[in-house]
Write a protein that holds these residues in place. Structure first.
Motif, mmCIF file in Angstrom:
data_model
loop_
_atom_site.group_PDB
_atom_site.id
_atom_site.type_symbol
_atom_site.label_atom_id
_atom_site.label_comp_id
_atom_site.label_asym_id
_atom_site.label_seq_id
_atom_site.Cartn_x
_atom_site.Cartn_y
_atom_site.Cartn_z
ATOM 1 N N ILE A 269 0.827 -1.214 0.000
ATOM 2 C CA ILE A 269 0.000 0.000 0.000
ATOM 3 C C ILE A 269 0.854 1.254 0.000
ATOM 4 N N TYR A 270 2.140 1.120 0.344
ATOM 5 C CA TYR A 270 3.025 2.280 0.394
ATOM 6 C C TYR A 270 3.703 2.475 -0.960
ATOM 7 N N ALA A 271 3.669 3.700 -1.465
ATOM 8 C CA ALA A 271 4.250 3.999 -2.769
ATOM 9 C C ALA A 271 5.773 3.909 -2.724
ATOM 10 N N ARG A 272 6.342 3.311 -3.782
ATOM 11 C CA ARG A 272 7.794 3.141 -3.870
ATOM 12 C C ARG A 272 8.270 3.513 -5.268
ATOM 13 N N THR A 273 9.536 3.900 -5.350
ATOM 14 C CA THR A 273 10.158 4.149 -6.642
ATOM 15 C C THR A 273 10.537 2.809 -7.281
ATOM 16 N N ALA A 274 11.024 2.860 -8.521
ATOM 17 C CA ALA A 274 11.369 1.635 -9.242
ATOM 18 C C ALA A 274 12.441 0.828 -8.523
ATOM 19 N N ASN A 286 6.661 7.825 4.627
ATOM 20 C CA ASN A 286 6.002 6.978 3.640
ATOM 21 C C ASN A 286 4.814 7.714 3.048
ATOM 22 N N THR A 287 4.276 7.184 1.965
ATOM 23 C CA THR A 287 3.116 7.775 1.304
ATOM 24 C C THR A 287 2.190 6.655 0.849
ATOM 25 N N LEU A 288 0.908 6.785 1.151
ATOM 26 C CA LEU A 288 -0.048 5.805 0.656
ATOM 27 C C LEU A 288 -0.165 5.911 -0.854
ATOM 28 N N ASP A 289 -0.316 4.773 -1.519
ATOM 29 C CA ASP A 289 -0.398 4.714 -2.971
ATOM 30 C C ASP A 289 -1.860 4.618 -3.389
ATOM 31 N N ALA A 290 -2.500 5.777 -3.552
ATOM 32 C CA ALA A 290 -3.922 5.809 -3.894
ATOM 33 C C ALA A 290 -4.184 5.448 -5.347
ATOM 34 N N SER A 291 -3.139 5.185 -6.136
ATOM 35 C CA SER A 291 -3.362 4.673 -7.485
ATOM 36 C C SER A 291 -3.787 3.201 -7.440
ATOM 37 N N ARG A 292 -3.609 2.560 -6.289
ATOM 38 C CA ARG A 292 -4.009 1.164 -6.103
ATOM 39 C C ARG A 292 -5.459 1.098 -5.642
ATOM 40 N N GLY A 293 -6.221 0.226 -6.299
ATOM 41 C CA GLY A 293 -7.630 0.104 -5.967
ATOM 42 C C GLY A 293 -7.882 -0.295 -4.530
ATOM 43 N N VAL A 294 -7.007 -1.146 -3.957
ATOM 44 C CA VAL A 294 -7.229 -1.579 -2.569
ATOM 45 C C VAL A 294 -7.077 -0.422 -1.593
ATOM 46 N N VAL A 295 -6.204 0.528 -1.916
ATOM 47 C CA VAL A 295 -6.038 1.694 -1.045
ATOM 48 C C VAL A 295 -7.267 2.586 -1.137
ATOM 49 N N ARG A 296 -7.752 2.802 -2.344
ATOM 50 C CA ARG A 296 -8.950 3.631 -2.494
ATOM 51 C C ARG A 296 -10.157 2.974 -1.828
ATOM 52 N N THR A 297 -10.265 1.657 -1.935
ATOM 53 C CA THR A 297 -11.362 0.959 -1.263
ATOM 54 C C THR A 297 -11.295 1.182 0.240
ATOM 55 N N ARG A 324 -2.436 11.060 -6.568
ATOM 56 C CA ARG A 324 -1.112 10.842 -7.146
ATOM 57 C C ARG A 324 -1.014 9.445 -7.740
ATOM 58 N N GLY A 325 -0.321 9.379 -8.874
ATOM 59 C CA GLY A 325 -0.130 8.074 -9.457
ATOM 60 C C GLY A 325 0.995 7.962 -10.466
ATOM 61 N N PRO A 326 2.226 8.508 -10.247
ATOM 62 C CA PRO A 326 2.669 9.254 -9.064
ATOM 63 C C PRO A 326 2.354 10.752 -9.104
ATOM 64 N N LYS A 331 -8.280 14.397 -12.396
ATOM 65 C CA LYS A 331 -9.341 13.449 -12.731
ATOM 66 C C LYS A 331 -9.041 12.058 -12.164
ATOM 67 N N ALA A 332 -8.331 12.014 -11.063
ATOM 68 C CA ALA A 332 -7.976 10.739 -10.439
ATOM 69 C C ALA A 332 -9.237 9.942 -10.093
ATOM 70 N N PRO A 333 -9.146 8.608 -10.125
ATOM 71 C CA PRO A 333 -10.343 7.778 -9.910
ATOM 72 C C PRO A 333 -11.068 8.034 -8.606
ATOM 73 N N ILE A 334 -10.341 8.391 -7.547
ATOM 74 C CA ILE A 334 -11.013 8.515 -6.256
ATOM 75 C C ILE A 334 -12.075 9.599 -6.255
ATOM 76 N N PHE A 335 -11.894 10.641 -7.039
ATOM 77 C CA PHE A 335 -12.885 11.718 -7.066
ATOM 78 C C PHE A 335 -14.201 11.220 -7.648
ATOM 79 N N ALA A 336 -14.128 10.473 -8.742
ATOM 80 C CA ALA A 336 -15.339 9.919 -9.339
ATOM 81 C C ALA A 336 -15.977 8.884 -8.421
ATOM 82 N N GLU A 337 -15.158 8.108 -7.716
ATOM 83 C CA GLU A 337 -15.695 7.081 -6.829
ATOM 84 C C GLU A 337 -16.447 7.702 -5.658
#
Length: 608
Positions: A269-274, A286-297, A324-326, A331-337
């Motif tokens: 769930i934590y965002a990481r670089t390559a 650390n930073t939560l990775d809201a580009s992941r569906g499980v985090v948004r859920t 962020r994604g990153p 228009k990130a998905p969480i706003f529409a959700e």
């Protein structure tokens, strides 16, 4: 064949037993049940990335946690250590506060005696009532502990708790100020940053959570029932509740931090670089990775839970992380959700529209129905009254900040002081921060706040300087209440609270941040109440863009081009039916509103 919704995560009581479910990428997960000093472990079954176990005979109040087995290789983002008791990410209540210990980060050290256990509680299922709060009304930002710790009318056992907000003394004060909603700084369970305990300090603000739904045992000792009861009491008094929530990071911190929950169960769930480095767009490790569906859920499940408890809406700390994604995506998905959710779509959403990551300043870029904290309002209104700002900038902010916000109404949350930074009184008493008590050699906090001391740093007995400071504070407050948008006032600023120049009071859970009710400036408090009544009783839609309005010079003539760049002031003439309301912002003489009964920041005269 119909698609059935996935069973819920967390602990779900049922007639045949309580079902425990947790998402984890571990090789094996055990449920740990606690009775007195004993721990019983139950093997869990895996279905995809969800582990579950249904245990008969489990009642409400049962304490539990998890242990996860697998590889321990932090360089590869693998932190599985069965010696670590892990808090359920969907915990709603816990039995004790989080505490720092070196054992939390040492592989093989058992932590069952120091990590909180989650408590089984009945999930909330009722549909919430419609929000009371409407944009344009006063938001009162408060720390429930600091607000009530020194209030003489509140019983000692209740001070510092959420329930104290329902005490008649607090309700009467909020109604006197015309508060539309209290915005509660975090009441979820948080952990102190690692450097604080050795300094004898603790986090007073709560912006370092470990799991998103668990209530703080100190601030909300009565758990969910206390939250529901307090919200209901405030609503009965006509006051809504907005929760300040943190979805940008969790308190497990950087790679040297403790393993408390997510890190030991689902570190993805934590965002990481390559190369595997933790991204730190929140400035906390650390930073939560809201580009992941499980985090948004998880975020949406948390919002629904608190909405069912009756709250009106939410303020999102460092809100660009949500999108962020990153990079930030408006228009990130969480706003529409959120907008599509039947429970959440009608709630109040407020963004703190900046974080410390690349491109982190996103004021004005959130959805049209979201409100946003407006730091340009804060700084440009301060500069005008300090003496080095443009009249044109002041007029733009008073009019609703149309240069920032588009749409049918101003989405600006206007404020001149907040929990983060100087108090309203201190920004006219101190030109420099005085954060020495924080133990960081005065390097923390904002170094370049727009502040001024009227020639003397700190308290003074000089009557002329004291009068000038009072005039500045009243002018700032009058400007706030006479501006388009939604005003926000931080608790205690209505009666002159001071932190002795500390502009980063997060580590001061003591008299530095606790409000001094007995020593409050009652004349200033009455002035703020008069401002609030004037705003409520004046027939203006305070979020609508200006119409039938005219800007004039202080002498009454049309504004000339050069006058916008100068800093003398301006008069705004607003047509109200057959009357004209004149709002004068005069740097030399303060603020006045004239329409029959007048309000004047110089004398405090206001409508009854």
């Amino acid at each position: 064949m119909t698609n059935r919704p996935a069973p819920p995560l967390g602990a779900t009581p049922a007639p045949k037993g309580t079902r425990f479910a947790v998402r984890s990428s571990a090789e094996r997960v055990e449920l740990c049940l606690f009775e007195g000093g004993s721990e019983r472990r139950v093997a869990m079954r895996r279905d995809g990335d969800v582990w579950s176990a249904t245990v008969p005979g489990i009642r409400l109040g049962q304490l539990y946690g998890y242990r996860a087995h697998g590889a321990y290789a932090p360089a590869r983002n693998l932190w599985f250590d069965p010696a670590k008791l892990l808090v359920d990410p969907y915990a709603i209540e816990i039995d004790r506060r989080f505490v720092q210990s070196p054992r939390l980060a040492r592989f093989g050290d058992d932590t069952a005696d120091i990590v909180p256990r989650a408590r089984v509680v009945a999930p909330l299922s009722a549909l919430p009532a419609r929000p009371l709060f409407r944009p344009g009304r006063l938001i009162y930002e408060c720390n429930v502990r600091a607000l009530t710790m020194r209030h003489p009318a509140i019983p000692a056992a209740q001070r510092g708790t959420l329930a104290a907000l329902a005490h008649p003394a607090i309700l009467d004060h909020l109604r006197k100020l015309g508060v539309g909603a209290v915005e509660l700084m975090p009441i979820t369970a948080a952990i102190d940053e690692r450097h604080l305990p050795p300094l004898g300090l603790r986090n007073a603000w709560g912006y370092n959570p470990v799991v998103p739904m668990a209530l703080c045992p100190d601030r909300v000792p009565g758990g969910v029932a206390e939250l529901i009861a307090t919200v209901a009491a405030l609503r009965k008094g006509g006051i809504g509740v907005i929760l300040d929530l943190v979805f940008n990071h969790m308190g497990e911190s950087d790679g040297q931090g403790g393993t408390l929950s997510f890190r030991g169960l689902a570190p993805d769930i934590y965002a990481r670089t390559a190369d595997g480095t933790l991204i730190n767009d929140a400035g906390t490790g650390n930073t939560l990775d809201a580009s992941r569906g499980v985090v948004r859920t998880m975020i949406l499940d948390t919002l629904r839970h608190f909405a069912r408890a009756g709250v009106d809406g939410f303020r999102f700390d460092l809100a660009p992380v949500l999108a962020r994604g990153p990079g930030f995506d408006p228009k990130a998905p969480i706003f529409a959700e959120i907008a599509a959710d039947p429970i959440l779509s009608g709630r109040v959403m407020i963004a703190e529209p900046w974080d410390v990551g690349p491109g982190g300043y996103q004021l004005g870029q959130f959805p049209e129905h979201w409100l946003e904290w407006n730091d340009r309002y804060r700084d440009q209104v301060r500069r005008f009254w300090r003496g080095d700002g443009r009249t044109g900038d002041l007029a733009t902010r008073v009019a609703g900040s149309a240069d920032i916000f588009t749409g049918s109404a101003s989405r600006s949350v206007n404020f001149v002081a907040a929990h983060d930074g100087f108090t309203l009184a201190d920004l006219t008493r101190y030109a420099e921060r005085h954060n020495h008590a924080n133990g960081e050699e005065n390097r923390d906090g904002h170094a370049d706040e727009v502040a001024w001391n009227h020639g003397v740093e700190g308290p003074t007995d000089d009557p002329a300087i004291r009068a000038a400071r009072t005039a500045s504070v009243r002018a700032l407050l009058a400007t706030l209440f006479l501006s388009r948008g939604t005003p926000m006032l931080t608790a205690g600023d209505e009666f002159g609270r001071s932190q002795q120049g500390n502009n980063n009071g997060y580590a001061q859970d003591n008299a530095t941040t606790w409000l001094d009710w007995e020593g409050r400036d009652r004349a200033l408090e009455d002035f703020v109440a008069a401002l609030s009544r004037f705003r409520q009783r004046t027939a203006i839609d305070w979020t609508a863009w200006l119409a039938d309005a005219e800007w004039r010079s202080l002498s009454g003539g049309a504004m000339q081009e050069g006058e916008w760049d100068a800093g003398d002031g301006v008069a705004l003439h607003l047509a109200l039916g057959d009357e004209t309301l004149i709002l004068r912002f005069d740097r030399r003489h303060g603020v006045s509103a004239i329409r029959g009964a007048a309000i004047d920041s110089r004398s405090g005269v206001g409508p009854g």
